[in-house]
Scaffold this motif. Structure first.
Motif, PDB file in Angstrom:
ATOM      1  N   GLY A  94      68.748   3.526   9.252  1.00 48.05           N
ATOM      2  CA  GLY A  94      68.343   4.389   8.149  1.00 48.05           C
ATOM      3  C   GLY A  94      68.365   5.847   8.547  1.00 48.05           C
ATOM      4  N   HIS A  95      67.625   6.649   7.800  1.00 44.17           N
ATOM      5  CA  HIS A  95      67.590   8.090   8.005  1.00 44.17           C
ATOM      6  C   HIS A  95      66.214   8.537   8.467  1.00 44.17           C
ATOM      7  CE1 HIS A  95      71.015   7.532   5.280  1.00 44.17           C
ATOM      8  NE2 HIS A  95      71.483   8.656   5.798  1.00 44.17           N
ATOM      9  N   GLN A  96      66.212   9.558   9.306  1.00 47.93           N
ATOM     10  CA  GLN A  96      64.963  10.179   9.739  1.00 47.93           C
ATOM     11  C   GLN A  96      65.028  11.661   9.434  1.00 47.93           C
ATOM     12  OE1 GLN A  96      62.952   8.930  13.284  1.00 47.93           O
ATOM     13  NE2 GLN A  96      62.558  11.027  13.975  1.00 47.93           N
ATOM     14  N   ILE A  97      63.942  12.173   8.881  1.00 43.54           N
ATOM     15  CA  ILE A  97      63.813  13.607   8.619  1.00 43.54           C
ATOM     16  C   ILE A  97      62.629  14.119   9.419  1.00 43.54           C
ATOM     17  CG2 ILE A  97      63.486  15.408   6.894  1.00 43.54           C
ATOM     18  CD1 ILE A  97      64.498  13.452   4.782  1.00 43.54           C
ATOM     19  N   ASP A  98      62.871  15.063  10.302  1.00 44.00           N
ATOM     20  CA  ASP A  98      61.820  15.766  11.033  1.00 44.00           C
ATOM     21  C   ASP A  98      61.727  17.181  10.491  1.00 44.00           C
ATOM     22  OD1 ASP A  98      60.959  13.936  13.339  1.00 44.00           O
ATOM     23  OD2 ASP A  98      63.147  13.884  13.498  1.00 44.00           O
ATOM     24  N   GLY A  99      60.528  17.710  10.443  1.00 42.86           N
ATOM     25  CA  GLY A  99      60.385  19.070   9.944  1.00 42.86           C
ATOM     26  C   GLY A  99      58.962  19.554  10.029  1.00 42.86           C
ATOM     27  N   TYR A 100      58.699  20.686   9.379  1.00 44.97           N
ATOM     28  CA  TYR A 100      57.340  21.219   9.320  1.00 44.97           C
ATOM     29  C   TYR A 100      57.143  22.012   8.044  1.00 44.97           C
ATOM     30  CZ  TYR A 100      59.686  25.259  11.621  1.00 44.97           C
ATOM     31  OH  TYR A 100      60.543  26.275  11.969  1.00 44.97           O
ATOM     32  N   PHE A 101      55.888  22.041   7.613  1.00 39.01           N
ATOM     33  CA  PHE A 101      55.473  22.846   6.476  1.00 39.01           C
ATOM     34  C   PHE A 101      55.024  24.223   6.968  1.00 39.01           C
ATOM     35  CE2 PHE A 101      54.590  18.428   5.074  1.00 39.01           C
ATOM     36  CZ  PHE A 101      55.415  18.409   3.951  1.00 39.01           C
ATOM     37  N   PRO A 102      54.960  25.213   6.099  1.00 40.33           N
ATOM     38  CA  PRO A 102      54.482  26.533   6.527  1.00 40.33           C
ATOM     39  C   PRO A 102      53.112  26.435   7.190  1.00 40.33           C
ATOM     40  CG  PRO A 102      55.443  26.673   4.339  1.00 40.33           C
ATOM     41  CD  PRO A 102      55.385  25.212   4.677  1.00 40.33           C
ATOM     42  N   ASP A 103      52.963  27.116   8.311  1.00 39.79           N
ATOM     43  CA  ASP A 103      51.724  27.081   9.076  1.00 39.79           C
ATOM     44  C   ASP A 103      51.763  28.246  10.056  1.00 39.79           C
ATOM     45  OD1 ASP A 103      49.303  26.282  10.032  1.00 39.79           O
ATOM     46  OD2 ASP A 103      49.916  24.280  10.638  1.00 39.79           O
ATOM     47  N   THR A 104      50.597  28.616  10.574  1.00 39.72           N
ATOM     48  CA  THR A 104      50.547  29.741  11.507  1.00 39.72           C
ATOM     49  C   THR A 104      50.164  29.341  12.923  1.00 39.72           C
ATOM     50  OG1 THR A 104      48.253  30.181  10.858  1.00 39.72           O
ATOM     51  CG2 THR A 104      49.996  31.395   9.688  1.00 39.72           C
ATOM     52  N   SER A 105      49.680  28.125  13.130  1.00 41.98           N
ATOM     53  CA  SER A 105      49.291  27.711  14.473  1.00 41.98           C
ATOM     54  C   SER A 105      50.455  27.037  15.181  1.00 41.98           C
ATOM     55  CB  SER A 105      48.068  26.787  14.418  1.00 41.98           C
ATOM     56  OG  SER A 105      48.346  25.621  13.675  1.00 41.98           O
ATOM     57  N   THR A 106      50.354  26.955  16.501  1.00 43.19           N
ATOM     58  CA  THR A 106      51.524  26.597  17.315  1.00 43.19           C
ATOM     59  C   THR A 106      51.195  25.574  18.394  1.00 43.19           C
ATOM     60  OG1 THR A 106      51.089  28.477  18.790  1.00 43.19           O
ATOM     61  CG2 THR A 106      52.587  28.862  16.947  1.00 43.19           C
ATOM     62  N   HIS A 115      55.244  24.744  16.520  1.00 47.33           N
ATOM     63  CA  HIS A 115      54.855  24.974  15.137  1.00 47.33           C
ATOM     64  C   HIS A 115      54.073  23.753  14.666  1.00 47.33           C
ATOM     65  CE1 HIS A 115      55.144  25.802  10.846  1.00 47.33           C
ATOM     66  NE2 HIS A 115      55.731  26.962  11.108  1.00 47.33           N
ATOM     67  N   ASP A 116      52.917  23.992  14.036  1.00 54.84           N
ATOM     68  CA  ASP A 116      52.103  22.884  13.549  1.00 54.84           C
ATOM     69  C   ASP A 116      52.512  22.488  12.131  1.00 54.84           C
ATOM     70  OD1 ASP A 116      50.769  22.788  15.923  1.00 54.84           O
ATOM     71  OD2 ASP A 116      48.994  23.859  15.219  1.00 54.84           O
ATOM     72  N   ALA A 117      51.796  21.495  11.588  1.00 50.12           N
ATOM     73  CA  ALA A 117      52.134  20.881  10.297  1.00 50.12           C
ATOM     74  C   ALA A 117      53.502  20.216  10.373  1.00 50.12           C
ATOM     75  CB  ALA A 117      52.078  21.880   9.156  1.00 50.12           C
ATOM     76  N   GLN A 118      53.827  19.648  11.551  1.00 48.36           N
ATOM     77  CA  GLN A 118      55.064  18.890  11.692  1.00 48.36           C
ATOM     78  C   GLN A 118      54.903  17.514  11.050  1.00 48.36           C
ATOM     79  OE1 GLN A 118      57.263  18.800  15.396  1.00 48.36           O
ATOM     80  NE2 GLN A 118      56.334  20.718  16.104  1.00 48.36           N
ATOM     81  N   PHE A 119      56.015  16.964  10.593  1.00 47.76           N
ATOM     82  CA  PHE A 119      56.006  15.646   9.967  1.00 47.76           C
ATOM     83  C   PHE A 119      57.266  14.894  10.359  1.00 47.76           C
ATOM     84  CE2 PHE A 119      58.105  18.503   6.936  1.00 47.76           C
ATOM     85  CZ  PHE A 119      59.291  17.825   6.682  1.00 47.76           C
ATOM     86  N   VAL A 120      57.225  13.587  10.140  1.00 44.14           N
ATOM     87  CA  VAL A 120      58.414  12.752  10.256  1.00 44.14           C
ATOM     88  C   VAL A 120      58.441  11.838   9.038  1.00 44.14           C
ATOM     89  CG1 VAL A 120      57.196  11.037  11.692  1.00 44.14           C
ATOM     90  CG2 VAL A 120      59.704  11.098  11.657  1.00 44.14           C
ATOM     91  N   ILE A 121      59.613  11.681   8.429  1.00 45.62           N
ATOM     92  CA  ILE A 121      59.821  10.762   7.323  1.00 45.62           C
ATOM     93  C   ILE A 121      60.983   9.862   7.703  1.00 45.62           C
ATOM     94  CG2 ILE A 121      60.463  10.516   4.887  1.00 45.62           C
ATOM     95  CD1 ILE A 121      59.205  13.245   4.380  1.00 45.62           C
TER      96      ILE A 121
END
Length: 467
Positions: A94-106, A115-121
């Motif tokens: 299948g497919h994997q998406i890694d990324g992050y939402f806007p955030d200021t902490s690291t 960069h924080d607010a990272q996610f995996v789908i």
């Protein structure tokens, strides 16, 4: 709590309020395999709403058997959370998406993004129409549940999404402007990911998920409780695996951990006061029969957990110092062994901002080990189950007390004659929730689940009956 060491951050950011409650119910329907453009030669074209950055890949295997080799997970995130004999499912393409939402902490260093607010789908080719979302235990990063949860739900055809909760590592308490802000963000980040993942699933498969389930371990279990209390409109149900209890009048870990720090050294030293110290630990919530786990938890968990969470919720206790003094003796100035929550209204105000109520709006299954000595069951899930009943939501809740379970499944490998892992019980509870959401089905009644006698570690690591 399941702490892990990560680089610190001194960033600050705002928090977001909870939304109104609503009820909804959906059913799963099978879906055919969905192919990516050019036979999966290219990543999905679905964009994650609100993401500042994303990177997609088509993978031959979305489980840890494949993602370790391809670099799409981090074994350090999930080290120690599962028993060594836990089976790995077959490949799930299948497919994997890694990324992050806007955030200021690291604090999150995965992918060298800092960069924080990272996610995996993860989006399996053979999709069953459902979505599972989760937040991480302790202060770990977004891959922490890959072995314990993701592998299994992906093998069953679910899409899967996980968040790092917006701050990670032992200095997570530096995030936010006010006491409690860092923990409050965890709730927002799971809500944000759920909405984004639902939209991403709909874009990728060309129809919305028929069912959205939320689950998590420890701090992730707290998020399950909070989401079903505050955003039940987003979910069809959830499984709470030993969730952390926060309520302004207690009990919380800020009540029982100082007692552990105060009495355990006296107990461990032996002598005439050892028996009284042992009784004090039992009274604090640490169950009789769990003594063999106390040395490890004193060395690894109790002191550190008390100090960093007290710093998050009551930073003024130790003045300009940060997270107190490790293993300080009672009587030492600003020692966490002497911490008295009842005399600290500042802490109660901070906890009120993240507190649970028991007013769940969708079906919830809770499981908790009877030998948990980080979040003792009598001071945590026993209390939360009572809160749910008192809130009039008892028909929406099932609670399974797992005899011989403790907070970290890897300890079952160290004490196979005394402990059992909770991972297979979580899977059984998850299937019970699936059945519960089907018309005419009810899960087993709440109960204490006995540890099977004369059962080997490999069997205990992969099977658990709730009946």
């Amino acid at each position: 709590m399941r702490l892990s060491i990560r680089p610190p951050s001194r960033s600050r950011r705002r928090r977001w309020p909870a939304a109104a409650l609503a009820l909804a119910a959906l059913t799963l329907t099978p879906a055919p395999a969905t192919a990516a453009p050019e036979g999966c030669a290219h990543p999905t074209r679905a964009r994650v709403p609100g993401a500042e950055h994303q990177r997609a890949a088509c993978l031959a295997d979305l489980t840890t058997a494949g993602t370790v080799a391809s670099g799409h997970t981090d074994p350090a995130d999930w080290a120690g959370l599962t028993p060594k004999d836990l089976a790995v499912p077959g490949a799930v393409p299948g497919h994997q998406i890694d990324g992050y939402f806007p955030d200021t902490s690291t604090t999150n260093t995965n992918h060298d993004w800092r960069h924080d607010a990272q996610f995996v789908i993860r989006l399996p080719d053979r999709w069953n129409g459902g979505l599972v979302v989760t937040g991480t235990p302790g202060n770990r990063e977004q891959y922490a549940n890959d072995r314990a949860i993701a592998d299994w739900v992906l093998s069953r055809g679910y899409a899967y999404a996980a968040t790092d909760k917006g701050n990670t590592g032992l200095a997570f308490h530096r995030d936010g402007k006010r006491p409690g802000d860092a923990i409050a963000e965890w709730n927002h980040r799971l809500t944000q990911l759920t909405r984004a993942a639902r939209a991403t699933v709909a874009r990728h498969y060309h129809r919305p998920p028929a069912r959205t389930l939320v689950t998590g371990i420890s701090n992730g279990g707290y998020l399950v409780r909070w989401q079903l209390e505050n955003h039940p409109e987003l979910y069809d149900g959830g499984v709470d695996w030993e969730g952390t209890l926060w309520r302004s009048d207690g009990p919380t870990l800020l009540h029982f951990l100082p007692q552990a720090l105060r009495h355990y050294p006296v107990y461990a030293a032996g002598g005439e006061h050892s028996g009284a110290a042992r009784r004090a630990l039992h009274a604090a919530g640490f169950p009789a029969g769990s003594e063999f786990l106390w040395p490890y938890h004193h060395q690894v968990y109790w002191d550190l957990t008390q100090r960093v969470y007290r710093e998050e919720l009551d930073p003024g206790f130790d003045g300009p110092a940060e997270a107190g003094t490790p293993f300080c003796a009672p009587g030492t100035p600003a020692c966490d062994a002497d911490y008295d929550y009842a005399s600290r209204p500042e802490a109660a105000r901070a906890v009120a901002g993240i507190a649970l109520t028991g007013r769940i709006g969708k079906p919830l299954i809770t499981l908790h080990g009877t030998l948990d000595v980080l979040l003792p069951i009598g001071k945590d899930s026993d209390v939360y189950a009572r809160m749910v009943r008192e809130a009039g939501r008892g028909p929406l809740h099932r609670y399974y007390r797992i005899e011989g379970g403790t907070h970290t499944d890897a300890l079952a490998d160290v004490h196979p004659d005394r402990l059992r892992p909770l991972t297979p019980c979580h899977r059984t509870a998850f299937t019970a929730l699936e059945d519960w959401l089907a018309p005419g089905h009810r899960p087993p009644a709440s109960r204490t689940v006995a540890r099977p006698a004369a059962t080997g570690p490999a069997t205990l690591a992969n099977s658990c009956s709730l009946t």
